[in-house]
Design an enzyme around this catalytic site. Sequence first.
Site, PDB file in Angstrom:
ATOM      1  N   LYS A  48       0.598  -1.176   0.752  1.00 15.64           N
ATOM      2  CA  LYS A  48       0.378  -0.170  -0.127  1.00 15.64           C
ATOM      3  C   LYS A  48       1.302   1.557  -0.415  1.00 15.64           C
ATOM      4  O   LYS A  48       0.696   1.906  -0.553  1.00 15.64           O
ATOM      5  CB  LYS A  48      -0.701   0.109   1.318  1.00 15.64           C
ATOM      6  CG  LYS A  48      -2.657  -0.954   1.382  1.00 15.64           C
ATOM      7  CD  LYS A  48      -3.152  -1.355   0.080  1.00 15.64           C
ATOM      8  CE  LYS A  48      -2.201  -2.564  -0.525  1.00 15.64           C
ATOM      9  NZ  LYS A  48      -2.097  -3.740  -0.286  1.00 15.64           N
ATOM     10  N   HIS A 440     -23.350  13.209   2.405  1.00 10.70           N
ATOM     11  CA  HIS A 440     -23.386  14.595   1.244  1.00 10.70           C
ATOM     12  C   HIS A 440     -22.204  15.557   1.020  1.00 10.70           C
ATOM     13  O   HIS A 440     -22.149  15.960   2.237  1.00 10.70           O
ATOM     14  CB  HIS A 440     -24.898  14.828   0.489  1.00 10.70           C
ATOM     15  CG  HIS A 440     -24.692  15.257  -0.254  1.00 10.70           C
ATOM     16  ND1 HIS A 440     -24.325  14.457  -2.217  1.00 10.70           N
ATOM     17  CD2 HIS A 440     -24.510  16.249  -1.052  1.00 10.70           C
ATOM     18  CE1 HIS A 440     -24.413  15.352  -2.704  1.00 10.70           C
ATOM     19  NE2 HIS A 440     -24.803  16.615  -2.319  1.00 10.70           N
TER      20      HIS A 440
HETATM   21  P1  NAI Z   1      -4.544 -15.037  -5.777  1.00  9.91           P
HETATM   22  O1  NAI Z   1      -4.866 -16.621  -5.680  1.00  9.91           O
HETATM   23  O2  NAI Z   1      -5.253 -13.864  -6.070  1.00  9.91           O
HETATM   24  O3  NAI Z   1      -4.306 -14.955  -8.130  1.00  9.91           O
HETATM   25  C1  NAI Z   1      -3.616 -16.420  -7.947  1.00  9.91           C
HETATM   26  C2  NAI Z   1      -3.413 -16.160  -9.775  1.00  9.91           C
HETATM   27  O4  NAI Z   1      -2.947 -17.009 -10.373  1.00  9.91           O
HETATM   28  C3  NAI Z   1      -5.383 -16.729 -10.208  1.00  9.91           C
HETATM   29  O5  NAI Z   1      -5.329 -15.614 -11.178  1.00  9.91           O
HETATM   30  C4  NAI Z   1      -4.709 -18.037 -10.654  1.00  9.91           C
HETATM   31  O6  NAI Z   1      -5.424 -18.155 -12.137  1.00  9.91           O
HETATM   32  C5  NAI Z   1      -3.050 -17.725 -11.713  1.00  9.91           C
HETATM   33  N1  NAI Z   1      -2.040 -18.853 -11.544  1.00  9.91           N
HETATM   34  C6  NAI Z   1      -2.503 -20.613 -10.921  1.00  9.91           C
HETATM   35  N2  NAI Z   1      -0.684 -21.080 -11.837  1.00  9.91           N
HETATM   36  C7  NAI Z   1      -0.837 -20.642 -12.306  1.00  9.91           C
HETATM   37  C8  NAI Z   1       0.081 -20.751 -13.176  1.00  9.91           C
HETATM   38  N3  NAI Z   1       0.753 -21.723 -13.378  1.00  9.91           N
HETATM   39  N4  NAI Z   1       0.330 -19.809 -14.327  1.00  9.91           N
HETATM   40  C9  NAI Z   1      -0.846 -18.181 -15.267  1.00  9.91           C
HETATM   41  N5  NAI Z   1      -0.996 -18.114 -13.520  1.00  9.91           N
HETATM   42  C10 NAI Z   1      -1.527 -18.746 -12.726  1.00  9.91           C
HETATM   43  O7  NAI Z   1      -2.945 -15.127  -5.413  1.00  9.91           O
HETATM   44  P2  NAI Z   1      -1.528 -13.894  -5.096  1.00  9.91           P
HETATM   45  O8  NAI Z   1      -1.958 -12.441  -5.978  1.00  9.91           O
HETATM   46  O9  NAI Z   1      -0.307 -14.744  -5.441  1.00  9.91           O
HETATM   47  O10 NAI Z   1      -2.194 -13.436  -3.663  1.00  9.91           O
HETATM   48  C11 NAI Z   1      -1.543 -14.404  -2.813  1.00  9.91           C
HETATM   49  C12 NAI Z   1      -3.402 -14.830  -1.694  1.00  9.91           C
HETATM   50  O11 NAI Z   1      -2.964 -13.468  -1.099  1.00  9.91           O
HETATM   51  C13 NAI Z   1      -4.089 -14.732  -1.891  1.00  9.91           C
HETATM   52  O12 NAI Z   1      -5.015 -15.275  -0.918  1.00  9.91           O
HETATM   53  C14 NAI Z   1      -4.994 -13.257  -1.279  1.00  9.91           C
HETATM   54  O13 NAI Z   1      -6.201 -13.348  -0.612  1.00  9.91           O
HETATM   55  C15 NAI Z   1      -3.513 -12.631  -0.198  1.00  9.91           C
HETATM   56  N6  NAI Z   1      -3.761 -10.861  -1.127  1.00  9.91           N
HETATM   57  C16 NAI Z   1      -4.565 -10.356  -0.379  1.00  9.91           C
HETATM   58  C17 NAI Z   1      -4.495  -9.151  -0.762  1.00  9.91           C
HETATM   59  C18 NAI Z   1      -5.345  -8.056  -1.245  1.00  9.91           C
HETATM   60  O14 NAI Z   1      -6.668  -7.926  -0.227  1.00  9.91           O
HETATM   61  N7  NAI Z   1      -5.791  -6.445  -1.303  1.00  9.91           N
HETATM   62  C19 NAI Z   1      -3.120  -8.054  -1.536  1.00  9.91           C
HETATM   63  C20 NAI Z   1      -2.164  -9.224  -1.372  1.00  9.91           C
HETATM   64  C21 NAI Z   1      -2.889 -10.703  -1.768  1.00  9.91           C
END
Ligand code: NAI
Length: 456
Positions: A48, A440
Site C-alpha cells: 500500500k 453528502h
Molecule cells: P491469487 O490466488 O489472488 O491469484 C493467483 C492467480 O494466478 C490466479 O488468477 C490463478 O488463476 C493464476 N495462476 C495460477 N497458476 C498459474 C500458472 N501456472 N500460470 C499463470 N497463472 C496462474 O494469488 P496471489 O495474487 O498470489 O495472492 C496470494 C494471496 O494473498 C491471496 O490469497 C490473496 O487473498 C492475498 N492477498 C490479498 C490482497 C488484498 O486483499 N488486497 C493483496 C495481496 C495478496
Amino acid sequence: MFDLIIIGGGPAGYLAAERAGHAGLKTCLYEMRSLGGVCLNEGCIPSKALLHSAKMYEYALHGSSYGVTAQDVHLDHAAVVKRRGKVVKTLVSGVGAKMKGAGVTVIKEQAKIAGRVEGGFRVVSASGEQTAKRLLIASGSVPVMPPIPGLREHYASGFVLTNREVLELDQVPAKLTIIGGGVIGLEMGAYYSVAGSQVTVIEMLDHIAGPTDGEIRTMLLKEYQKKGVTFLLGHKVTGVADGQVLCEDPSGKPVSVAADKVLCSIGRRAQYQDLGLETIGVETYRGGIVTDSQGRTNVENVYAAGDVNGHHMLAHTAYRESEVAINTMLGKKDRMRYAANPSVIYTKPEVAGVGYTEEGAKEEGIEYEVKKLSMRYAGRFVAENEGGDGLCKVLVDKVHRNIIGVHMIGGYASEIIWGAAEMIESQLRVKDAKEIIFPHPTVSEIIREVIWEFPD
Ligand code: NAI
C-alpha cells in the site's frame, strides 16, 4: 505454565495475543521473523505504501486536468522503497508496543510443538521450552512455487521474485513479467507499470482478478490496458529460462515473453508442515489445518486462525478468526461467518466487493435481482475524477428482499465497502437500507443511489 501459546505473530497471532492478554490470559507469542507477519512486513502494508506513491505520481502527472501543473515530476523508486521501510518499521514497533501493553511474552524464535504435558502442551524453541494450557496456531502461509521447469532455480538466482522480493527491488526493472493475474500480480503490476516497467501479466484463466464480479474485472482489465499493461490470458506457463518466461497460448502454441524480472504470484499455501502438529495429532487437509467455525481443531484446547486454515487468506479475515478463537477459549458465544467478508484490490481505480457476485449467486441457484449505476452518479466522484468512471452493483435476494452483494470499482471503494458488509451481515432489507442517511457529498452515496433503484 502459560494459559495460551500462540505460534505466529501476523494479523491472526498478534491480534489474538492482544485480545487474550487484555482478557487476562497469561499469553506467550512466538514469532520467528518480524512481528506483523507477511501482511505488515512483506504484503498488505508495504504494497500500500508503494501504491500510494504511484497514485501521487499519477495525480501529479495529470494535475493539469484539475488546474494544477507541476514541472519535473518523477517517481524516485529508491525513495519510495525507503519510505516503505519506514512505514513498516513504525507499524512493527506499534505491534511490539501493543504486545507489551497486553502483557504478552514475545519470543522471537521458531517454535515447534513437542507433545503434551499434564494439563497442556509443550512448545520448544532455540532458547528452551514453554508449556501452555492452550495453543493457537497462526503460522500463516507461503507463496506457491509450482514445479514449473526453471522457476525455483531462477528464484534462487534472483530472476524470479515473490511478494517479498518484489517490494524490495532497488531498481525498476525495464520488463517485469508477472505470472498470475490475481491480487498480488495486479497490485504490483500497477505500481511497477506506473514506475516505468513494461509489465506483462500471464494468466492461466481467461480473466484476471479471480472471483471478482465479472463486469468489474473486465473494467479493471481495460484500465490496466490503457496504462500499457499487456495481458496474456488463458496462457499456461511451461518454463522459465534466462531472460524469459515460456508459455503456451490457448491453442497450445508456444510463446516466449522477455523479462528482466519475473514475479511469481499464483497464490499462497498454508504453512503448517514443520510445526510438530503430529506430536499431538492435529488434523490437516491439503489446504491447511482443519478447524470448525470457532477456530477449534480436532484436538481439545488447540485452535488455528488465519491463513493456516486455508480458508480465505486475507488479513482482515484472520483478525476476525482470531477474535472468534479467543472468545471461544474464554467461553463467550461467537462463531465465524464468512458471508460478509469483504475483498479489495488496491489499484487505481480501487476494486472492492462483499457478498455474492452474480456469478456466485447463479452457481448457488440463488434468485437475485441486480441493479447498477456508474460512479458518475455520485457528485463527489465527478468532482474528483476528471474523465474517470466506475461502477457500483448491488444484488438483492429476490425472495427475502435483503442485500446479498455489493461490488464497486472506482473512488474510495476500499474505504466504503465495510458499510456494505454491515448491510449484508445484518441482513438488511432494501426497504430499511433506503432509510440510511449517507453523508453528502461522498462517493459512498453511490450505494444509496443503487439501492433506491430497487422496489421495496
Ligand atoms: P491469487 O490466488 O489472488 O491469484 C493467483 C492467480 O494466478 C490466479 O488468477 C490463478 O488463476 C493464476 N495462476 C495460477 N497458476 C498459474 C500458472 N501456472 N500460470 C499463470 N497463472 C496462474 O494469488 P496471489 O495474487 O498470489 O495472492 C496470494 C494471496 O494473498 C491471496 O490469497 C490473496 O487473498 C492475498 N492477498 C490479498 C490482497 C488484498 O486483499 N488486497 C493483496 C495481496 C495478496
